[in-house]
Design an enzyme around this catalytic site. Structure first.
Site, PDB file in Angstrom:
ATOM      1  CG  LEU A   8      -2.056  -1.200   1.414  1.00 30.17           C
ATOM      2  CD1 LEU A   8      -2.567  -1.394   2.491  1.00 30.17           C
ATOM      3  CD2 LEU A   8      -2.952  -1.357   0.042  1.00 30.17           C
ATOM      4  CG  ASP A  30       2.070  -1.395   3.535  1.00 32.25           C
ATOM      5  OD1 ASP A  30       2.577  -1.469   2.132  1.00 32.25           O
ATOM      6  OD2 ASP A  30       3.164  -1.161   4.273  1.00 32.25           O
ATOM      7  CE  LYS A 167       4.278   0.216 -16.176  1.00 30.91           C
ATOM      8  NZ  LYS A 167       5.516   0.299 -15.488  1.00 30.91           N
ATOM      9  CG  HIS A 170       4.650   1.459 -21.046  1.00 26.01           C
ATOM     10  ND1 HIS A 170       4.747   2.288 -19.716  1.00 26.01           N
ATOM     11  CD2 HIS A 170       3.428   2.274 -21.229  1.00 26.01           C
ATOM     12  CE1 HIS A 170       4.399   3.214 -19.428  1.00 26.01           C
ATOM     13  NE2 HIS A 170       3.562   3.378 -20.500  1.00 26.01           N
ATOM     14  CG  ASN A 171       8.201   1.240 -17.612  1.00 28.99           C
ATOM     15  OD1 ASN A 171       7.009   1.561 -18.001  1.00 28.99           O
ATOM     16  ND2 ASN A 171       8.698   1.020 -16.442  1.00 28.99           N
ATOM     17  CD  GLU A 174       7.550   6.430 -18.079  1.00 28.40           C
ATOM     18  OE1 GLU A 174       8.368   6.037 -17.251  1.00 28.40           O
ATOM     19  OE2 GLU A 174       6.441   5.755 -18.051  1.00 28.40           O
TER      20      GLU A 174
END
Length: 297
Positions: A8, A30, A167, A170-171, A174
């Site tokens: 969290l 958490d 991902k 994707h990064n 980015e």
């Protein structure tokens, strides 16, 4: 649907709020008891419905993720599902899936994009796994993704590992986009005898031009707050995904000069002060709440 959520921090806490706002019951765990709903992973699992339990893991990649998945394997039972939504290396996913499958537990890997803004606007989701497992989790994915057509913010990329691979790429993209904006910012700043208002120039690009984007909007916001980025040091970290992307490009013989150069520019930022790298640091802070170094540190 009731979901267990492990981790969290910045992303996990925001995801918990968005899920609850969209009708998904969440039991969050958490190690920080001040933010946790329960005292232990075991208590979180006990709070879920037996036989159809789903747990989303949102903790740092590597040993921490390994430890959480191993503990969950001993707590969950056949028919349950686990989602790894962290930035795990896709090469680790097959081993995680096999370890859980020994106990009849399904596994889905999810690449999650959206940073600290995902709670408001939704998260871009790239998932890998068996079709039946993905289908069972669609109420969760639909709650997290942006409003609008599902295919614009969600994709079942392929089998286990595909979500984290997508991902990772994707990064890498980015990295390249941020570096291009940052270099444009530095060029404008270097011509101060001619360009008298750099923030306004960047802001003008944000509407109607072919280079407009959400990342550019975030650079506009950063410059509005600190026009010369004087409060930031020109030091930029890399999360590891850029390195993985470049390594994959090498292994697959795919030319990736932009992504590679953007990664190496981050390395350079740790040696020399650079206006361009200040802009990259500002962008990372804007979209992801990533740590930055104050000027002079």
């Amino acid at each position: 649907m009731r979901l267990g959520l492990v981790g969290l921090g910045k992303m996990g806490a925001n995801m918990r709020r968005r899920l609850r706002e969209h009708g998904v019951e969440v039991v969050g765990y958490d190690r920080d008891r001040e933010v946790s709903d329960v005292d232990s992973l075991a208590a979180m699992v006990e709070a879920l419905s037996p036989g159809s339990r789903a747990v989303w893991v949102m903790v740092p990649a590597g040993e921490i993720t390994d430890g959480v998945l191993t503990e969950l394997a001993g707590l969950l039972s056949s028919g349950d599902l686990v989602v790894d939504g962290g930035n795990t290396a896709y090469t680790d996913d097959a081993a995680h899936a096999a370890m859980l499958a020994e106990r009849g537990i399904g596994f889905v890997d999810a690449g999650v994009s959206g940073g600290v803004w995902g709670e408001r606007y939704g998260y871009g989701l790239m998932v890998g796994g068996d079709a039946e497992h993905v289908a069972a989790l669609m109420p969760v994915f639909d709650a997290l993704r942006p409003e609008g057509p599902r295919e614009e913010g969600f994709v079942h990329v392929g089998p286990v590992g595909a979500g984290h691979f997508a991902k990772m790429v994707h990064n890498g993209v980015e990295y390249g986009l941020m570096q291009a904006y940052a270099e444009g910012y530095e060029l404008l700043s270097a011509k101060s005898d001619l360009v008298t208002d750099v923030p306004a120039t960047i802001r003008a690009w944000s509407r109607g031009t072919v280079v407009r984007s959400w990342l550019l909007d975030l650079l506009v916001a950063a410059l509005a707050d600190d026009p010369e980025l004087a409060r930031l040091d020109a030091w930029v970290a890399d999360s590891g995904e850029g390195r993985w992307t470049v390594n994959e490009a090498i292994d697959l013989a795919v030319p990736a000069p932009v992504i590679s150069a953007a990664l190496f520019a981050r390395f350079a930022s740790r040696q020399d002060r650079s206006p361009a790298m200040k802009a990259v640091a500002a962008l990372r802070q804007q979209f992801g709440g990533h740590a930055v170094r104050p000027a002079g540190s």
